[in-house]
Design a protein around this motif. Structure first.
Motif, mmCIF file in Angstrom:
data_model
loop_
_atom_site.group_PDB
_atom_site.id
_atom_site.type_symbol
_atom_site.label_atom_id
_atom_site.label_comp_id
_atom_site.label_asym_id
_atom_site.label_seq_id
_atom_site.Cartn_x
_atom_site.Cartn_y
_atom_site.Cartn_z
ATOM 1 N N ASN A 60 0.832 -1.186 0.000
ATOM 2 C CA ASN A 60 0.000 0.000 0.000
ATOM 3 C C ASN A 60 0.874 1.247 0.000
ATOM 4 N N ARG A 61 0.234 2.379 0.153
ATOM 5 C CA ARG A 61 0.982 3.629 0.046
ATOM 6 C C ARG A 61 2.035 3.748 1.144
ATOM 7 N N GLN A 79 2.574 4.994 -4.396
ATOM 8 C CA GLN A 79 1.459 4.069 -4.552
ATOM 9 C C GLN A 79 1.860 2.986 -5.546
ATOM 10 N N TYR A 86 -8.076 7.704 -6.320
ATOM 11 C CA TYR A 86 -6.790 8.174 -5.794
ATOM 12 C C TYR A 86 -6.770 9.692 -5.629
#
Length: 306
Positions: A60-61, A79, A86
């Protein structure tokens, strides 16, 4: 030996584990200087939800929140996988950052300028460039001039552009970069995409990265954790690609099935209509009236007359 010497860790791992240390601010400052187009000096790394390390953050981010010497806040987010909403999320993140750093009852002039930098390893949409910049500008609808607003600084009234106040957004589409690295910006893009840093680089930050981001400079335990991080990203991308492929195959199969069903229904309907028309012709040839034929076949008088 050259292969061992030239392998560098990914930027997301560096942000998570190395660039938060003051001794490594030079790499981060170089990156920001190149992508923001001005000299950046980091004062401190601020805490945020994205800074927290958790087991499910492997793909994930990854983000970092930094305060520069001008009192501005810079958000850097990486990302790795697709996210449908987003842009809405980064807008929310910027708004949350602004409100987190002004207390209830404080004057609005204490609102901090925020830069949001997104490094994207997925296709966010259409566009031929690998670098996009978004900024608030107020332009005259009829005069096409740019509005300047009055603000008070150091007990004096000065004019400022809205862009000096409102957030700025930078989207870096890593997978869209396919140029030979010549400029500092292109050298950074080459590192973000392929992990390659030229040994003779003069790009801000990459000189420090040559020494500080080497894979084989890490301890065996750190290298193992890093390899697990890469495996998690590859597995997740494979899962998403498989799901996409399966969805495409199922969609085609469903489309074919629906097409066949519609064809059968259309054929039946067409057959029924042709049968009724033939019946109507026979009834008319036997001398029945149009009204009577319509009553027994359900066809309209217009259809019967045709």
């Amino acid at each position: 030996m050259k292969e061992l010497q030239d392998r560098y860790i990914r930027f997301d791992w560096a942000i998570k584990r190395l660039l938060r240390q003051k001794a490594n601010f030079g790499v981060l400052e170089g990156f920001l200087t190149v992508f923001l187009g001005e000299q950046i000096h980091i004062v401190e790394i601020l805490e945020s939800e994205g800074n927290q390390q958790a087991e499910d953050d492997k793909f994930n981010r990854v983000d970092i929140k930094a305060l520069n010497s001008k009192g501005e806040i810079i958000l850097i987010e990486i990302q790795n996988t697709r996210e449908l909403y987003y842009l809405e999320r980064i807008l929310y993140g910027v708004a949350k950052t602004i409100t987190e750093h002004i207390h209830l009852g404080e004057a609005y002039y204490k609102v901090k300028k925020v830069y949001s930098i997104s490094i994207l390893y997925f296709d966010i949409g259409r566009g031929s460039d690998y670098l996009y910049h978004g900024q608030n500008r107020f332009m005259g609808v009829h005069t096409h001039d740019e509005l300047r607003v009055n603000a008070k600084e150091h007990n004096a009234i000065v004019t400022r552009l809205p862009a000096d106040i409102f957030p700025e957004y930078i989207l870096i589409r890593v997978n869209e970069f396919n140029k030979v690295a010549v400029t500092p910006l292109e050298e950074w893009m080459c590192y973000l995409k392929d992990g390659i840093i030229r040994p003779d680089t003069t790009a801000p930050g990459l000189g420090e990265a040559l020494e500080k981001l080497k894979y084989y400079s890490m301890s065996p335990a750190e290298r193992h954790a890093y390899d697990e991080h890469l495996n998690a990203i590859m597995i997740q991308n494979a899962v998403l690609d498989s799901a996409k492929l399966e969805g495409w195959i199922e969609g085609r199969a469903e489309g074919k099935a629906e097409g066949r069903a519609e064809g059968i229904e259309e054929g039946i309907a067409k057959g029924k209509t042709e049968g009724l028309l033939e019946t109507a012709r026979r009834m008319l040839s036997d001398g029945l009236s149009v009204e009577m034929v319509s009553r027994y076949t359900g066809l309209s008088e217009e259809e019967i007359n045709r």
